[in-house]
Scaffold this active site. Sequence first.
Site, PDB file in Angstrom:
ATOM      1  N   ASP A  14     -11.196   2.380   3.214  1.00 14.85           N
ATOM      2  CA  ASP A  14     -11.582   0.969   3.084  1.00 14.85           C
ATOM      3  C   ASP A  14     -13.089   0.866   2.845  1.00 14.85           C
ATOM      4  O   ASP A  14     -13.568  -0.159   2.364  1.00 14.85           O
ATOM      5  CB  ASP A  14     -11.283   0.215   4.392  1.00 14.85           C
ATOM      6  CG  ASP A  14      -9.994  -0.578   4.354  1.00 14.85           C
ATOM      7  OD1 ASP A  14      -9.614  -1.045   3.271  1.00 14.85           O
ATOM      8  OD2 ASP A  14      -9.374  -0.723   5.429  1.00 14.85           O
TER       9      ASP A  14
ATOM     10  N   LYS B  66       0.850  -1.199   0.000  1.00 12.69           N
ATOM     11  CA  LYS B  66       0.000   0.000   0.000  1.00 12.69           C
ATOM     12  C   LYS B  66       0.884   1.247   0.000  1.00 12.69           C
ATOM     13  O   LYS B  66       0.621   2.212  -0.715  1.00 12.69           O
ATOM     14  CB  LYS B  66      -0.942  -0.027   1.211  1.00 12.69           C
ATOM     15  CG  LYS B  66      -2.052  -1.044   1.033  1.00 12.69           C
ATOM     16  CD  LYS B  66      -2.837  -1.371   2.286  1.00 12.69           C
ATOM     17  CE  LYS B  66      -3.810  -2.517   1.960  1.00 12.69           C
ATOM     18  NZ  LYS B  66      -4.559  -3.038   3.101  1.00 12.69           N
TER      19      LYS B  66
ATOM     20  N   GLN C 179      -5.141  -1.817   9.144  1.00 15.05           N
ATOM     21  CA  GLN C 179      -5.006  -3.144   8.549  1.00 15.05           C
ATOM     22  C   GLN C 179      -5.673  -4.195   9.446  1.00 15.05           C
ATOM     23  O   GLN C 179      -5.457  -4.212  10.660  1.00 15.05           O
ATOM     24  CB  GLN C 179      -3.508  -3.452   8.352  1.00 15.05           C
ATOM     25  CG  GLN C 179      -3.216  -4.733   7.605  1.00 15.05           C
ATOM     26  CD  GLN C 179      -3.673  -4.713   6.148  1.00 15.05           C
ATOM     27  OE1 GLN C 179      -3.777  -3.667   5.513  1.00 15.05           O
ATOM     28  NE2 GLN C 179      -3.969  -5.884   5.619  1.00 15.05           N
TER      29      GLN C 179
END
Length: 284
Positions: A117, A50, A94
């Site tokens: 997200d 990422k 995460q």
Amino acid sequence: MSAEIVDGRAVSAAVRERIKKAAEGMDVKPGLAVVIVGDDPASHVYVRNKKRGCEEVGFRSWVYELPENIREEELLSLIDKLNAESDVHGILVQLPLPDHINEETVTERIAPEKDVDAFSSYNAGRLFKGEPGLIPCTPHGIMVMLEHYGISVRGKRCVVVGRSNIVGKPVAQLLLAADGTVTVCHSKTKDLASVTRDADILVCAVGKANFITADMVKPGAVVIDVGMNRNEEGKLCGDVDFAHVANTASYITPVPGGVGPMTISMLLENTLLAAGNIMKNEQR
Ligand code: GUN
């Protein structure tokens, strides 16, 4: 093999090129903060990718590595700080998190406009209602791939296998919004093969190697494989028996090199969108 291979790497490269150009034209560099708790090796690989993705398109990025035993309140106060930080346009924690931390509490704490997200109830609700908002990355990536290959969803029978909040449910919403006729299957579905055989577009996200076999696929179907599994030899593979299904399908995504590369590209897309929205609101 008769199916055309859907090249997620190529589509992803085209998306990143567009994002890079868009970012160059902005007054402020989009910025993504990534938080990782503990030392799960797979999660660290994802986070590194990422960060690399951000560098590739000229975004700023910050990685916060927190110890496994961090208290939930400490993680929440870091999120509060990032929510208030004007250089940070996207925040990603995460997953999975250690057992003593409630993932729901953490994902809901991220400001909706920075929730790249799109796991929060706010963005899930926007998607459910068909309102503009941030869209979960993997489902969004699937839609972009279909569009890139000129595969229309309108009026098609779409079958999604798997009902997770991250992939199955949101991809079903996106297919519905694109005028597909959508069925969602799961572990309790009776006679799964009779349902999947009806699909013009079949999306599989169950996390089991070789779960979808050729007899479960209608000839000419588009097959999207979201699985990320290791087979007996330790090789990365999806949920679909690729070697055989590729003889039946019209299009098929490989693993690796299919849906996977799209996920980070759509995260970058969400960060770009979030940055644009936040800057627009600041000017008001
Ligand atoms: N863990 C595995 N996939 C993901 C993802 O897309 N987002 C986050 N935050 N964690 C993950």
